[in-house]
Enzyme design. Structure first.
Site, PDB file in Angstrom:
ATOM      1  N   ARG A   1      22.654  58.800  70.051  1.00  0.00           N
ATOM      2  CA  ARG A   1      22.953  57.610  70.852  1.00  0.00           C
ATOM      3  C   ARG A   1      24.322  57.002  70.557  1.00  0.00           C
ATOM      4  NH1 ARG A   1      18.332  53.545  70.181  1.00  0.00           N
ATOM      5  NH2 ARG A   1      17.515  54.877  68.532  1.00  0.00           N
TER       6      ARG A   1
ATOM      7  N   LYS B   1      26.881  60.224  62.609  1.00  0.00           N
ATOM      8  CA  LYS B   1      26.615  58.780  62.680  1.00  0.00           C
ATOM      9  C   LYS B   1      26.991  58.019  61.411  1.00  0.00           C
ATOM     10  CE  LYS B   1      22.336  56.985  62.810  1.00  0.00           C
ATOM     11  NZ  LYS B   1      21.079  56.520  63.425  1.00  0.00           N
TER      12      LYS B   1
ATOM     13  N   GLN C   1      19.195  69.346  54.473  1.00  0.00           N
ATOM     14  CA  GLN C   1      18.041  69.525  55.353  1.00  0.00           C
ATOM     15  C   GLN C   1      18.572  70.251  56.590  1.00  0.00           C
ATOM     16  OE1 GLN C   1      16.487  66.098  57.426  1.00  0.00           O
ATOM     17  NE2 GLN C   1      14.394  66.873  57.426  1.00  0.00           N
TER      18      GLN C   1
ATOM     19  N   GLY D   1      11.567  65.555  60.291  1.00  0.00           N
ATOM     20  CA  GLY D   1      10.921  64.296  59.924  1.00  0.00           C
ATOM     21  C   GLY D   1      11.365  63.761  58.581  1.00  0.00           C
TER      22      GLY D   1
ATOM     23  N   GLU E   1       3.097  55.075  63.092  1.00  0.00           N
ATOM     24  CA  GLU E   1       4.269  55.247  63.963  1.00  0.00           C
ATOM     25  C   GLU E   1       3.921  54.791  65.379  1.00  0.00           C
ATOM     26  OE1 GLU E   1       7.505  56.222  62.896  1.00  0.00           O
ATOM     27  OE2 GLU E   1       6.283  55.479  61.265  1.00  0.00           O
TER      28      GLU E   1
ATOM     29  N   ASN F   1       7.900  48.427  59.555  1.00  0.00           N
ATOM     30  CA  ASN F   1       8.408  49.189  58.431  1.00  0.00           C
ATOM     31  C   ASN F   1       9.906  49.451  58.621  1.00  0.00           C
ATOM     32  OD1 ASN F   1       8.806  51.088  56.349  1.00  0.00           O
ATOM     33  ND2 ASN F   1       8.287  52.784  57.745  1.00  0.00           N
TER      34      ASN F   1
ATOM     35  N   TYR G   1      66.609  46.246  64.320  1.00  0.00           N
ATOM     36  CA  TYR G   1      65.802  47.372  63.855  1.00  0.00           C
ATOM     37  C   TYR G   1      66.424  47.922  62.586  1.00  0.00           C
ATOM     38  CZ  TYR G   1      63.868  51.958  63.129  1.00  0.00           C
ATOM     39  OH  TYR G   1      63.288  53.040  62.528  1.00  0.00           O
TER      40      TYR G   1
ATOM     41  N   ALA H   1      71.988  39.289  64.391  1.00  0.00           N
ATOM     42  CA  ALA H   1      71.091  39.478  65.525  1.00  0.00           C
ATOM     43  C   ALA H   1      71.373  40.801  66.238  1.00  0.00           C
ATOM     44  CB  ALA H   1      71.254  38.324  66.506  1.00  0.00           C
TER      45      ALA H   1
ATOM     46  N   SER I   1      76.520  40.427  64.409  1.00  0.00           N
ATOM     47  CA  SER I   1      75.524  40.681  65.444  1.00  0.00           C
ATOM     48  C   SER I   1      75.890  41.882  66.312  1.00  0.00           C
ATOM     49  CB  SER I   1      75.410  39.461  66.347  1.00  0.00           C
ATOM     50  OG  SER I   1      74.969  38.371  65.580  1.00  0.00           O
TER      51      SER I   1
HETATM   52  C1  UD1 Z   1      11.279  55.837  60.677  1.00  0.00           C
HETATM   53  C2  UD1 Z   1       9.888  55.497  60.166  1.00  0.00           C
HETATM   54  C3  UD1 Z   1       9.406  54.233  60.885  1.00  0.00           C
HETATM   55  C4  UD1 Z   1      10.386  53.099  60.655  1.00  0.00           C
HETATM   56  C5  UD1 Z   1      11.766  53.519  61.112  1.00  0.00           C
HETATM   57  C6  UD1 Z   1      12.765  52.455  60.752  1.00  0.00           C
HETATM   58  C7  UD1 Z   1       8.905  57.651  59.646  1.00  0.00           C
HETATM   59  C8  UD1 Z   1       7.961  58.684  60.045  1.00  0.00           C
HETATM   60  N1  UD1 Z   1       9.021  56.610  60.450  1.00  0.00           N
HETATM   61  O1  UD1 Z   1      11.209  56.093  62.060  1.00  0.00           O
HETATM   62  O2  UD1 Z   1       8.139  53.865  60.399  1.00  0.00           O
HETATM   63  O3  UD1 Z   1       9.976  51.942  61.343  1.00  0.00           O
HETATM   64  O4  UD1 Z   1      12.161  54.739  60.438  1.00  0.00           O
HETATM   65  O5  UD1 Z   1      14.006  52.798  61.256  1.00  0.00           O
HETATM   66  O6  UD1 Z   1       9.504  57.747  58.595  1.00  0.00           O
HETATM   67  N2  UD1 Z   1      16.219  61.475  58.991  1.00  0.00           N
HETATM   68  C9  UD1 Z   1      16.563  62.625  58.320  1.00  0.00           C
HETATM   69  N3  UD1 Z   1      15.852  63.766  58.584  1.00  0.00           N
HETATM   70  C10 UD1 Z   1      14.839  63.800  59.462  1.00  0.00           C
HETATM   71  C11 UD1 Z   1      14.496  62.616  60.152  1.00  0.00           C
HETATM   72  C12 UD1 Z   1      15.199  61.460  59.883  1.00  0.00           C
HETATM   73  O7  UD1 Z   1      17.472  62.635  57.515  1.00  0.00           O
HETATM   74  O8  UD1 Z   1      14.248  64.870  59.625  1.00  0.00           O
HETATM   75  C13 UD1 Z   1      16.976  60.256  58.724  1.00  0.00           C
HETATM   76  C14 UD1 Z   1      17.784  59.825  59.927  1.00  0.00           C
HETATM   77  O9  UD1 Z   1      19.101  60.328  59.832  1.00  0.00           O
HETATM   78  C15 UD1 Z   1      17.751  58.313  59.827  1.00  0.00           C
HETATM   79  C16 UD1 Z   1      16.456  58.016  59.115  1.00  0.00           C
HETATM   80  O10 UD1 Z   1      16.072  59.219  58.495  1.00  0.00           O
HETATM   81  O11 UD1 Z   1      18.779  57.812  59.042  1.00  0.00           O
HETATM   82  C17 UD1 Z   1      15.389  57.488  60.029  1.00  0.00           C
HETATM   83  O12 UD1 Z   1      15.160  58.404  61.046  1.00  0.00           O
HETATM   84  P1  UD1 Z   1      14.727  57.939  62.501  1.00  0.00           P
HETATM   85  O13 UD1 Z   1      14.429  59.143  63.303  1.00  0.00           O
HETATM   86  O14 UD1 Z   1      15.717  56.960  63.001  1.00  0.00           O
HETATM   87  O15 UD1 Z   1      13.422  57.098  62.196  1.00  0.00           O
HETATM   88  P2  UD1 Z   1      11.977  57.350  62.723  1.00  0.00           P
HETATM   89  O16 UD1 Z   1      11.444  58.612  62.149  1.00  0.00           O
HETATM   90  O17 UD1 Z   1      11.960  57.164  64.171  1.00  0.00           O
END
Ligand code: UD1
Ligand code: CA
Length: 474
Positions: A18, A25, A88, A93, A167, A182, A377, A391, A416
């Protein structure tokens, strides 16, 4: 916080689609520092021993930026040991991301988990979190939100105890109505983390490994610690608008800290000062001033309305009149600049020297009490002490291929509208008549004059006037 074995795991593998940007980012900047830089610093400020940054998208760039930031100044030589990365490859996730960091997590101690895109997290919140974790397997930060959309919801049991995080995509209607959310910041006991993270499964709406499931696992066998957070400090950056909001909040913090320390700031809302700039108590900063990079403003310096300074050192008693722009330069004691002066890189303005309105300078030393006052200058120059540059004087420093130097020794007067065609040197105390194009070195104490001698054509102007008048009558 415990003195040993507190490790922060900072998640920063996501792409941040985004942001609509090629840059990863977490490398976008707030108040002159990268988002990831802020997260790492907050963890260190809270007292962690080591940070493990989980990288994925734009991994090489993120690692290079970390190296650049944390191999310098106060973190010098410690970077390799204190800021580490774990990779990663595929973003499956938050739980999966932390799994990737496991080899760098100790057997015992506290693991703080935060995000690389939440630059406003107060170190005090991280400290409180570690404190709350001490006697428990897990502690987390929660926050109240009027519009909780997008966040995981905090589910509490009948006694008010935290039981789980759900979630949004997995919520029932009743769960979705919960406004306690959270923000994604936790502290866990390392042994618990290692065991519990092995239990995670992608059996959910997104098919991801949810780190949030660890809360339910911890709650099954004991109380979960909770720290109240202010959501304004915990919001992540997901798009350019959120980046802008975050920038505004961070800048406000910086300006408030400086103003409370004794810097006189005319209008906190209009002044922008980067995190790495040093502004000493007793300096005066006018409306709309921007101070960027590693600038340093001494006590007793005055920066008037609308000046923009980047990596500029301003010494005590120096005064910048309105609307000056300066980069990579130094301004000596009691010097005066502007209004409307442009100091380009490597300008060194000496004590009590002056650079006046509509002057441009570059890579030039201007000696003590010398003046470059109006529309001049001066580039690639060395100007001695007590020199007067009149000047409209131009240092012709560029021949279309190379830059050359102009040297004006002490006490020189340049009339000048003169041009000094570099390379050229004007000896001590010499005098350049105005309108002279100087192409040869001028000996000390000499007068240099090179201009077409003045002639008078008697009555010419009157005759022409009359001729024109007759023409019109016809
Ligand atoms: C997550 C939380 C959610 C919380 C929200 C707050 C989980 C499952 N959910 O949501 O409860 O309210 O954050 O912002 O944890 N990232 C990685 N690797 C991944 C996935 C994410 O490094 O595989 C990093 C992203 O770069 C980011 C952060 O983790 O900085 C959060 O990821 P994002 O996808 O924004 O959060 P959600 O999983 O939607
Ligand atoms: Ca996600």
């Amino acid at each position: 916080m415990e003195s040993t074995n507190v490790v922060a795991v900072i998640l920063a593998a996501g792409q941040g689609t985004r942001m609509k940007s090629d840059r990863p980012k977490v490398l976008h900047e707030v108040a002159g520092r990268t988002l990831i830089g802020w997260s790492v610093r907050a963890a260190f400020e809270a007292g962690v021993d080591r940070c493990v940054v989980v990288v994925g998208h734009g991994r090489d760039q993120v690692e290079a930026a970390l190296k650049n930031e944390f191999e310098s100044d106060e973190f010098k030589s410690d970077m390799g040991a204190r800021v580490q990365t774990a990779v990663q490859e595929e973003q499956r996730g938050t739980g999966h991301a932390v799994r990737c960091a496991l080899p760098r997590i100790p057997e015992q101690g506290t693991v703080v988990i935060t995000y690389g895109d939440c630059p406003l997290i107060p170190p005090s919140t991280l400290r409180a979190l570690c404190e709350s974790r001490r006697s428990r397997a897990l502690a987390l930060v929660t926050a109240q939100l009027d519009r909780p959309t997008g966040y995981g919801r905090i589910l509490r049991g009948p006694g008010g105890e935290v039981r789980a995080i759900r979630e949004e995509k997995d919520c029932s209607d009743a769960e979705r109505a919960v406004r306690e959310v959270n923000p994604g910041i936790y502290a866990m006991e390392a042994g618990f983390l290692r065991e519990a993270i092995a239990e995670l499964s992608p059996d959910n709406a997104q098919g991801e490994l949810y780190l949030t499931d660890l809360v339910e696992i911890a709650a099954r066998s004991g109380e979960v610690g909770v720290v109240d957070g202010n959501i304004e400090d915990l919001r992540g950056v997901n798009d350019p608008y959120e980046l802008a909001l975050c920038e505004r909040r961070m800048r406000h913090r910086i300006v408030e800290r400086l103003a409370r320390s004794g810097v006189r700031i005319a209008d906190p809302a209009s002044v922008q000062i980067d995190a790495d700039a040093l502004v000493h108590p007793g300096a005066e900063i006018g409306f709309g001033v921007h101070i960027r990079g590693h600038s340093e403003i001494a006590a007793g310096a005055r920066i008037d309305v609308g000046c923009v300074l980047e990596n500029v050192v301003v010494e005590s008693g120096a005064r910048l009149l309105p609307y000056c722009v300066a980069t990579d330069s130094t301004i000596g004691r009691d010097a005066q600049i502007g209004p409307f002066a442009h100091l380009r890189p490597a300008t060194r303005v000496g004590e009590r020297a002056k650079v006046g309105n509509f002057c441009e300078t570059k890579k030039t030393h201007i000696g003590v009490a010398s003046k470059v006052n109006h529309l001049a200058y001066v580039g690639d120059g060395h100007i001695g002490e007590n020199v007067n540059v009149g000047a409209g004087v131009i240092f012709c420093n560029y021949d279309g291929y190379r830059k050359h130097k102009v040297e004006l020794e002490d006490g020189v007067f340049v009339g000048s509208d003169s041009q000094l065609v570099a390379p050229v040197k004007v000896g001590r105390g010499a005098y350049i008549a105005s309108g002279t194009t100087v192409t040869k070195d001028v000996p000390a104490d000499a007068l240099a004059i090179a201009r077409v001698p003045q002639q008078h054509k008697e009555d010419y102007a009157r005759m022409r006037r009359e001729r024109e008048k007759k023409g019109k009558m016809r």
